[in-house]
Design a protein around this motif. Structure first.
Motif, PDB file in Angstrom:
ATOM      1  N   LYS A  35     -14.781 -35.854  25.123  1.00 49.48           N
ATOM      2  CA  LYS A  35     -13.402 -35.851  24.639  1.00 49.48           C
ATOM      3  C   LYS A  35     -13.183 -34.621  23.756  1.00 49.48           C
ATOM      4  N   ALA A  36     -12.184 -33.802  24.119  1.00 45.80           N
ATOM      5  CA  ALA A  36     -11.919 -32.585  23.346  1.00 45.80           C
ATOM      6  C   ALA A  36     -10.454 -32.204  23.454  1.00 45.80           C
ATOM      7  N   VAL A  37      -9.951 -31.615  22.397  1.00 36.93           N
ATOM      8  CA  VAL A  37      -8.610 -31.029  22.384  1.00 36.93           C
ATOM      9  C   VAL A  37      -8.777 -29.572  21.962  1.00 36.93           C
ATOM     10  N   LEU A  38      -8.399 -28.656  22.850  1.00 29.30           N
ATOM     11  CA  LEU A  38      -8.579 -27.228  22.578  1.00 29.30           C
ATOM     12  C   LEU A  38      -7.224 -26.548  22.460  1.00 29.30           C
ATOM     13  N   TYR A  39      -7.123 -25.622  21.512  1.00 24.25           N
ATOM     14  CA  TYR A  39      -5.913 -24.845  21.293  1.00 24.25           C
ATOM     15  C   TYR A  39      -6.234 -23.366  21.441  1.00 24.25           C
ATOM     16  N   ASN A  40      -5.474 -22.682  22.276  1.00 18.42           N
ATOM     17  CA  ASN A  40      -5.646 -21.242  22.472  1.00 18.42           C
ATOM     18  C   ASN A  40      -7.115 -20.884  22.694  1.00 18.42           C
ATOM     19  N   LYS A  81     -19.088 -29.977  25.020  1.00 17.40           N
ATOM     20  CA  LYS A  81     -19.778 -31.205  25.439  1.00 17.40           C
ATOM     21  C   LYS A  81     -20.030 -32.083  24.223  1.00 17.40           C
ATOM     22  N   GLY A  82     -19.634 -33.348  24.328  1.00 16.11           N
ATOM     23  CA  GLY A  82     -19.885 -34.284  23.244  1.00 16.11           C
ATOM     24  C   GLY A  82     -19.965 -35.712  23.759  1.00 16.11           C
ATOM     25  N   ASP A  83     -20.272 -36.621  22.866  1.00 16.49           N
ATOM     26  CA  ASP A  83     -20.336 -38.037  23.228  1.00 16.49           C
ATOM     27  C   ASP A  83     -18.927 -38.578  23.449  1.00 16.49           C
ATOM     28  N   ASP A  84     -18.820 -39.639  24.246  1.00 12.28           N
ATOM     29  CA  ASP A  84     -17.514 -40.207  24.561  1.00 12.28           C
ATOM     30  C   ASP A  84     -16.815 -40.798  23.340  1.00 12.28           C
ATOM     31  N   ASP A  85     -17.577 -41.172  22.309  1.00 11.39           N
ATOM     32  CA  ASP A  85     -16.967 -41.744  21.103  1.00 11.39           C
ATOM     33  C   ASP A  85     -16.735 -40.693  20.028  1.00 11.39           C
ATOM     34  N   LEU A  86     -16.799 -39.404  20.441  1.00 15.55           N
ATOM     35  CA  LEU A  86     -16.632 -38.294  19.510  1.00 15.55           C
ATOM     36  C   LEU A  86     -15.509 -37.393  20.011  1.00 15.55           C
ATOM     37  N   LEU A  87     -14.566 -37.045  19.149  1.00 13.73           N
ATOM     38  CA  LEU A  87     -13.499 -36.112  19.508  1.00 13.73           C
ATOM     39  C   LEU A  87     -13.817 -34.741  18.931  1.00 13.73           C
ATOM     40  N   ILE A  88     -13.805 -33.736  19.775  1.00 13.72           N
ATOM     41  CA  ILE A  88     -14.016 -32.360  19.340  1.00 13.72           C
ATOM     42  C   ILE A  88     -12.669 -31.637  19.400  1.00 13.72           C
ATOM     43  N   VAL A  89     -12.287 -31.012  18.294  1.00  9.38           N
ATOM     44  CA  VAL A  89     -11.046 -30.238  18.220  1.00  9.38           C
ATOM     45  C   VAL A  89     -11.413 -28.803  17.867  1.00  9.38           C
ATOM     46  N   ALA A  90     -10.928 -27.839  18.664  1.00 12.58           N
ATOM     47  CA  ALA A  90     -11.275 -26.436  18.432  1.00 12.58           C
ATOM     48  C   ALA A  90     -10.068 -25.548  18.686  1.00 12.58           C
ATOM     49  N   GLN A  91     -10.022 -24.420  17.970  1.00 11.64           N
ATOM     50  CA  GLN A  91      -8.902 -23.492  18.084  1.00 11.64           C
ATOM     51  C   GLN A  91      -9.416 -22.052  18.168  1.00 11.64           C
ATOM     52  N   ASP A  92      -8.738 -21.235  18.996  1.00 10.12           N
ATOM     53  CA  ASP A  92      -8.957 -19.785  19.059  1.00 10.12           C
ATOM     54  C   ASP A  92     -10.394 -19.411  19.422  1.00 10.12           C
ATOM     55  N   LEU A  93     -10.951 -20.116  20.378  1.00  4.08           N
ATOM     56  CA  LEU A  93     -12.297 -19.791  20.837  1.00  4.08           C
ATOM     57  C   LEU A  93     -12.242 -19.147  22.220  1.00  4.08           C
ATOM     58  N   ASP A  94     -13.098 -18.167  22.442  1.00  2.00           N
ATOM     59  CA  ASP A  94     -13.196 -17.511  23.748  1.00  2.00           C
ATOM     60  C   ASP A  94     -14.667 -17.314  24.081  1.00  2.00           C
ATOM     61  N   GLY A  95     -15.147 -18.025  25.131  1.00  2.00           N
ATOM     62  CA  GLY A  95     -16.532 -17.866  25.561  1.00  2.00           C
ATOM     63  C   GLY A  95     -17.537 -18.542  24.659  1.00  2.00           C
ATOM     64  N   LYS A 145     -22.408 -31.392  20.905  1.00  2.00           N
ATOM     65  CA  LYS A 145     -23.093 -32.327  20.037  1.00  2.00           C
ATOM     66  C   LYS A 145     -24.034 -33.134  20.914  1.00  2.00           C
ATOM     67  N   SER A 146     -25.337 -32.995  20.685  1.00  2.00           N
ATOM     68  CA  SER A 146     -26.343 -33.719  21.460  1.00  2.00           C
ATOM     69  C   SER A 146     -27.300 -34.400  20.494  1.00  2.00           C
ATOM     70  N   GLY A 147     -27.275 -35.718  20.479  1.00  2.00           N
ATOM     71  CA  GLY A 147     -28.147 -36.449  19.566  1.00  2.00           C
ATOM     72  C   GLY A 147     -27.825 -36.108  18.128  1.00  2.00           C
ATOM     73  N   ASN A 148     -28.809 -35.599  17.399  1.00  2.00           N
ATOM     74  CA  ASN A 148     -28.644 -35.316  15.973  1.00  2.00           C
ATOM     75  C   ASN A 148     -28.381 -33.839  15.691  1.00  2.00           C
ATOM     76  N   VAL A 149     -27.932 -33.091  16.705  1.00  2.00           N
ATOM     77  CA  VAL A 149     -27.687 -31.656  16.527  1.00  2.00           C
ATOM     78  C   VAL A 149     -26.293 -31.291  17.019  1.00  2.00           C
ATOM     79  N   VAL A 150     -25.580 -30.511  16.211  1.00  2.00           N
ATOM     80  CA  VAL A 150     -24.324 -29.892  16.616  1.00  2.00           C
ATOM     81  C   VAL A 150     -24.562 -28.396  16.728  1.00  2.00           C
ATOM     82  N   LEU A 151     -24.165 -27.811  17.851  1.00  2.00           N
ATOM     83  CA  LEU A 151     -24.386 -26.382  18.080  1.00  2.00           C
ATOM     84  C   LEU A 151     -23.074 -25.708  18.451  1.00  2.00           C
TER      85      LEU A 151
END
Length: 356
Positions: A294-299, A306-320, A325-331
């Motif tokens: 689950k993710a919401v991306l802006y521009n 990639k994340g777990d289904d019970d986790l929402l990822i929100v990001a802005q102004d990213l390119d490439g 989030k995998s287990g106990n690590v966010v990258l």
């Protein structure tokens, strides 16, 4: 089919897919494409129309025996070959080659990585059958070459003698991971293919090649003739690997042998060697983003999220970028930063082994 034998190499740790791929469960045991089957299961399935299931062997690290048994319960203990330590691909080929020789010295051996993906299975079977036919009753060492679609610097290249009338072409040279300018020249020349790491040869041919080019390794595994397919096999292998040098099959034999040939693989292929290559293989949205979870991306475009289904990822102004989030690590890093992943993993270990 009864004399065809497939050896699936499944010993890698998949460090360039960290943190999704971990030492305890590396990428070949993961469902990275969302198909419901892991990469090793997909590889196993692919070869069921090439040979009987009894003739499929998996060679892997001893630590992954349970994972192989869990994911491929069809395999007997004799079909799961356990390496006590990594010794590169020459040993991973020699062990099953000399073992299968005890069972069927007239057999044909196909060697394939466990973590590659193939599309157009019917074309794959056709190309592989061409190679099997050429290897039967001949002394040819054959590899499948993939027609390149871009000047990729992360793959090895094979140059071949151009002859439009021959499906099995004699190899001129091998080049490992060229710089971009050279890779571009390879593409333009039209007589280079990517080295897919899929090999086809008779048991007789490959064991003779070991005796000619890697005699020390041949002697080690020939000594196991009385141990293969018995309860003495693992003890013999543990000792054999402690004596065996680390060298690749490409450098040790393929680059030195005279009778090396190539069959063009006209199927779609990826070695899934990095998040970048996985991005290329997955379905993308209108902004060229792969979203797994689950993710919401802006521009944002050209990203892998990639994340777990019970986790929402929100990001802005990213390119490439890769955001995972995998287990106990966010990258969060550049998606094409594959050369940094060994450093990421090493530093994660320094923080605590539970993060590796």
């Amino acid at each position: 089919m009864a004399q065809n034998y497939v050896v699936i190499m499944a010993g890698g740790i998949g460090s360039r897919f960290w943190p999704y791929s971990r030492a305890a469960k590396p990428k070949q045991f993961l469902d990275v494409l969302g198909t419901g089957r892991s990469l090793i299961q997909m590889t196993y399935d692919r070869f069921l129309n090439i040979c009987p299931s009894d003739n499929i062997y998996v060679i892997t690290n001893k630590d992954y025996k349970g994972l192989v048994q869990e994911q491929l319960p069809e395999l007997s203990d004799d079909q799961i070959l356990l390496e006590p330590i990594g010794r590169n691909t020459a040993a991973a080929v020699a062990y099953p080659a000399f073992k299968i020789k005890q069972k069927d010295p007239e057999g044909i051996m196909i060697v394939a990585p466990s973590d590659h993906v193939v599309f157009k299975d019917a074309v794959f079977k056709e190309n592989l059958t061409t190679a099997i036919d050429a290897a039967t009753g001949a002394s040819k060492l054959i590899t499948l070459g993939i027609v390149p679609t871009r000047p990729e610097t992360g793959y090895g290249y094979i140059q071949y003698h151009s002859n439009k009338d021959e499906k099995v072409k004699k190899v001129k040279t091998f080049t490992e991971k060229p710089e971009l300018e050279l890779a571009q020249k390879f593409i333009e020349s039209g007589d280079f293919v990517w080295n897919a790491g899929i090999f086809i040869w008779s048991i007789d041919t490959i064991t003779k090649a070991f005796n000619k080019y890697l005699k020390d390794i041949a002697v080690i595994f020939e000594d196991g003739a009385d141990s293969y397919y018995t309860d003495k096999e693992q003890a013999f292998i543990d000792k054999a690997y402690s004596q065996c040098k680390s060298i690749s099959i490409d450098y040790g034999i393929m680059e030195k042998a005279d009778d090396v040939h190539m069959v063009k693989g006209l199927f779609d292929w990826s070695d899934l060697g990095s998040w970048d290559s996985l991005h290329e293989a997955r379905k993308k949205d209108e902004h060229n983003n792969v979203i797994d979870g689950k993710a919401v991306l802006y521009n944002s475009q050209n990203c892998y999220v990639k994340g777990d289904d019970d986790l929402l990822i929100v990001a802005q102004d990213l390119d490439g970028y890769l955001v995972t989030k995998s287990g106990n690590v966010v990258l969060v890093c550049k998606k094409d930063a594959e050369k940094k992943f060994r450093e990421f993993l090493s530093d994660a270990k320094d923080v605590g082994e539970e993060f590796a």
